[in-house]
Design a protein around this motif. Structure first.
Motif, PDB file in Angstrom:
ATOM      1  N   LEU A  66       0.828  -1.218   0.000  1.00 54.60           N
ATOM      2  CA  LEU A  66       0.000   0.000   0.000  1.00 54.60           C
ATOM      3  C   LEU A  66       0.862   1.268   0.000  1.00 54.60           C
ATOM      4  O   LEU A  66       0.658   2.181  -0.794  1.00 54.60           O
ATOM      5  N   GLN A  69       2.947   1.587  -3.207  1.00 50.50           N
ATOM      6  CA  GLN A  69       2.103   2.045  -4.316  1.00 50.50           C
ATOM      7  C   GLN A  69       1.807   3.543  -4.186  1.00 50.50           C
ATOM      8  O   GLN A  69       1.800   4.269  -5.181  1.00 50.50           O
ATOM      9  N   ALA A  70       1.592   3.988  -2.948  1.00 47.17           N
ATOM     10  CA  ALA A  70       1.331   5.421  -2.737  1.00 47.17           C
ATOM     11  C   ALA A  70       2.552   6.235  -3.160  1.00 47.17           C
ATOM     12  O   ALA A  70       2.425   7.278  -3.803  1.00 47.17           O
ATOM     13  N   ALA A  73       2.762   6.279  -7.001  1.00 43.41           N
ATOM     14  CA  ALA A  73       1.779   7.196  -7.586  1.00 43.41           C
ATOM     15  C   ALA A  73       2.253   8.645  -7.476  1.00 43.41           C
ATOM     16  O   ALA A  73       2.076   9.446  -8.379  1.00 43.41           O
ATOM     17  N   LYS A  74       2.874   8.968  -6.338  1.00 46.22           N
ATOM     18  CA  LYS A  74       3.323  10.354  -6.133  1.00 46.22           C
ATOM     19  C   LYS A  74       4.582  10.659  -6.923  1.00 46.22           C
ATOM     20  O   LYS A  74       4.773  11.750  -7.424  1.00 46.22           O
ATOM     21  N   LYS A  79       2.686  15.393  -7.314  1.00 43.37           N
ATOM     22  CA  LYS A  79       2.192  15.725  -5.970  1.00 43.37           C
ATOM     23  C   LYS A  79       3.175  16.654  -5.260  1.00 43.37           C
ATOM     24  O   LYS A  79       4.366  16.638  -5.545  1.00 43.37           O
ATOM     25  N   ARG A  90       3.241   8.046   7.463  1.00 45.55           N
ATOM     26  CA  ARG A  90       2.308   6.926   7.612  1.00 45.55           C
ATOM     27  C   ARG A  90       3.009   5.579   7.521  1.00 45.55           C
ATOM     28  O   ARG A  90       2.657   4.630   8.214  1.00 45.55           O
TER      29      ARG A  90
ATOM     30  N   GLU B  21      -5.967   7.787   0.005  1.00 48.16           N
ATOM     31  CA  GLU B  21      -5.163   8.629  -0.890  1.00 48.16           C
ATOM     32  C   GLU B  21      -4.915   7.913  -2.218  1.00 48.16           C
ATOM     33  O   GLU B  21      -4.972   8.519  -3.279  1.00 48.16           O
ATOM     34  N   LEU B  22      -4.642   6.613  -2.128  1.00 45.80           N
ATOM     35  CA  LEU B  22      -4.431   5.843  -3.356  1.00 45.80           C
ATOM     36  C   LEU B  22      -5.709   5.800  -4.198  1.00 45.80           C
ATOM     37  O   LEU B  22      -5.659   5.834  -5.423  1.00 45.80           O
ATOM     38  N   GLU B  24      -7.862   8.124  -4.371  1.00 40.81           N
ATOM     39  CA  GLU B  24      -7.926   9.415  -5.075  1.00 40.81           C
ATOM     40  C   GLU B  24      -7.111   9.361  -6.361  1.00 40.81           C
ATOM     41  O   GLU B  24      -7.442   9.993  -7.350  1.00 40.81           O
ATOM     42  N   ASP B  25      -5.991   8.579  -6.310  1.00 43.64           N
ATOM     43  CA  ASP B  25      -5.135   8.479  -7.493  1.00 43.64           C
ATOM     44  C   ASP B  25      -5.598   7.391  -8.456  1.00 43.64           C
ATOM     45  O   ASP B  25      -4.912   7.066  -9.419  1.00 43.64           O
ATOM     46  N   VAL B  27      -5.933   4.116  -7.799  1.00 42.48           N
ATOM     47  CA  VAL B  27      -5.331   2.786  -7.604  1.00 42.48           C
ATOM     48  C   VAL B  27      -6.355   1.857  -6.958  1.00 42.48           C
ATOM     49  O   VAL B  27      -7.047   2.224  -6.016  1.00 42.48           O
TER      50      VAL B  27
END
Lengths: 474, 145
Positions: A66, A69-70, A73-74, A79, A90, B21-22, B24-25, B27
């Motif tokens: 998780l 992946q976050a 994505a950023k 971002k 986090r 948040e993911l 929102e993107d 995923v």
């Protein structure tokens, strides 16, 4: 006390990358520990192991995936840096779950500590004893024993102190780190506790908390002088994933305070880019917690159950008054030990060894930089005299000397400090929720690095032992 | 030991926040679903704690622990406000997870997801600080023996 990270800009991307890699390494090592010892588990152990494995697996496949992946994505999107700081903050939540899984290892009696760990501790203790100014006998001859513990942080324990007899000292290493030489230099901090206690070096301050704190920082500095920057690298890697990064207690100054102070004790010759990358990491971690705009939920005041006092009130302002007592304590340490900082020439040697290590070559031995041809040329020139001397020169140019264990640790840090390959592997593995072959490749990479460094230490210690016997026979 | 305990509330909140948040993107993954489930677990604990505080006959260990945790949350005004929203948040999370697990997109605007994400993130930050302090003190005391 002079470090002021708040003046530096923060690089959250580098911070998130280091945090994710550090957490992934820990989870990979937990999995490897159980897999490597599978043959040793009996009928009694198997259900426990299965449960721990299930838990670790869930952490890897869901939580770690998780957060990776976050990050991905950023990284690929546009971002802002606050958003990256949020991911860093986090992701640290995984550490407390690793702690949970790790504490369950107390129910099974694997693994066993490796002999190289004890050799390293023994070698460090030998140097500490030899650097003692004055009566050397006040430091016990026997080095502390090493044990493995279900706690993630290393510690020192004393037992059997009765009727004036000195207690036995045991330093504890986390089970997860039994084959992780990158964490072993943290044990040298614990040796500092023993040395300070046996020599009864005390701070003169009347403030109980400051007295405890200066001992902790003194132990950090002893470890840093023994092993050099490898200690800082190990300390900082741990600190950045710690939820309690900026939390001090009456016993320990926060990792943030310790890391901030220690960076000033990194020797002046230490390469500037590496010092800057440490500094940058420290700065961004310090700021990550306060970067987000949501600060309205202030936690209730914490009260220490042992002394029933408000912790914040107890530790508040101690950092500001630490300077003088710390300096006095360090002076007292210097009056007891002639322990110079890890020298530049050794670090240069370690950097040379790192090149070989990176190519997958064992670095148990180190050879003089003189080439054999140069030494042979000397024989031609000086044929008439000094033949014995040049023969020794040839031997030196041809034969390996056993490498110093601390140099090996520094070489390992230099060789594997660039985490980009690991990170890319992790990011690509997160596409299949870290459950496919790419996650296996990640684990294999960690294992290969650990094995190579441990094997180098083993070769170096064996070679020293053989050499010792040869000298004795001569 | 391996069960989720109220002590790990910050972890639950952090994972829920990351999952949102993911989302929102764009995923969709097992991790996102799991993170949302952890958010639900967080809300259930928060509700249970509120009940444990008002109904003294509820004496289960988990209830008491949840009560202690809620005591922490409710000790601030903003915490009270956040705790009051818990029922609504739980309902929204269930809707999102339900749609996702059936292969559908959640019927929420980006702004709504952002608000939910921030809700969990504010808990994650405050609680992590508190839990870390408690754990560190426990370790200090343990290492003295």
């Amino acid at each position: 006390v002079t470090s002021n990270p708040s003046t530096e800009p923060a690089d959250y991307r580098a911070l998130v990358e280091r945090i994710l890699v550090q957490l992934a390494d820990s989870l990979a090592r937990l999995q490897l520990l159980l897999e490597d010892n599978r043959a040793r588990f009996g009928r009694n152990d198997r259900p426990i192991v299965a449960r721990i494995e299930q838990f670790i697996d869930a952490q890897i496949r869901t939580q770690l995936a998780l957060h990776v992946q976050a990050y991905r994505a950023k990284r690929d999107g546009a971002k802002d840096s606050v958003s990256l700081a949020r991911t860093a903050y986090r992701a640290c939540a995984i550490r407390s779950r690793i702690e949970d899984a790790h504490s369950a290892l107390r129910f099974i009696d694997v693994p066993s500590s490796l002999p190289e760990t004890a050799t390293l501790v023994g070698r460090a203790w030998e140097i500490l004893r030899a650097s003692r100014l004055g009566e050397i006998s006040r430091l016990a001859r026997t080095p502390p024993a090493v044990c493995l513990s279900p706690l993630l942080d290393p510690g020192e324990h004393i037992f059997g102190a009765t009727g004036g007899a000195a207690g036995m000292s045991v330093v504890a290493l986390a089970k997860i780190d039994h084959a992780n030489p990158f964490a072993w230099s943290l044990l040298l901090h614990e040796l500092g506790h023993r040395a300070i206690r046996e020599l009864d070096i005390q701070s003169e301050t009347t403030d109980d908390i400051v007295r405890q704190w200066v001992i902790e920082i003194g132990c950090d500095i002893i470890a840093m002088r023994l092993v050099g920057p490898a200690y800082y690298a190990a300390f900082l890697s741990r600190a950045i994933v710690d939820d309690a990064f900026s939390i001090s207690t009456p016993r320990h100054p926060s990792p943030a305070v310790r890391a901030g102070l220690l960076i000033d004790y990194i020797p002046a010759w230490f390469p500037t880019p590496l010092r800057e990358s440490f500094h940058q990491l420290l700065t961004s971690r310090t700021r990550a917690a306060s970067a987000a705009p949501l600060q309205e939920l202030v936690p209730e005041k914490a009260v220490c159950k042992a002394c029933n006092q408000d912790i914040a009130k107890i530790v508040k302002g101690k950092v500001d008054i630490l300077g003088t007592p710390l300096q006095e304590f360090l002076d007292a340490l210097n009056n007891n030990f002639n322990l110079p900082p890890y020298p530049q020439r050794k670090y240069e040697l370690a950097t040379r060894l790192a090149v070989e290590l990176k190519r997958g070559i064992l670095i148990g031995g180190v050879r003089s930089t003189d080439s054999v041809l140069d030494v042979l040329a000397q024989i031609t020139d000086e044929r008439n005299d000094a033949v014995a001397g040049t023969v020794a020169g040839i031997a030196q140019a041809l034969c390996d000397e056993p490498a110093d264990l601390f140099d090996i640790l520094n070489a390992a840090d230099v060789a594997f400090s660039d985490k980009s390959e690991q990170l890319e592997l992790l990011v690509s593995a997160s596409g299949d929720d870290l459950k496919g072959d790419r996650w296996k490749s990640y684990r294999d990479l960690i294992k290969r690095q650990d094995d190579l460094v441990v094997a180098s230490m083993e070769t170096a210690s064996f070679s020293s032992a053989i050499r010792g016997i040869a000298t004795y026979v001569e | 030991m391996l069960e989720i305990s109220p002590d790990k509330m910050a972890g639950l909140a952090a994972n829920a926040s990351a999952a949102l948040e993911l989302l929102e993107d764009g995923v969709r993954s097992e991790g996102v679903l799991r993170g949302l489930a952890e958010g639900e677990e967080f809300c259930i604990f928060l509700e249970r704690g509120a009940n444990a505080r008002t109904r003294l006959e509820s004496f289960s260990a988990a209830g008491l622990a949840a009560g202690e945790f809620v005591g922490l949350v409710l000790s601030t005004d903003s915490g009270k406000e956040l705790a009051n929203k818990v029922h609504l948040v739980l309902e929204q999370l269930r809707q999102i997870r339900n749609r996702l697990s059936h292969g559908m997109m959640p019927k929420f605007t980006m702004h709504e997801l952002e608000v939910l994400r921030d809700y969990f993130y504010s808990f994650a930050r405050a609680l992590a600080h508190q839990e870390a302090l408690r754990e560190r003190l426990a370790r200090d005391i343990e290492s003295q023996h």
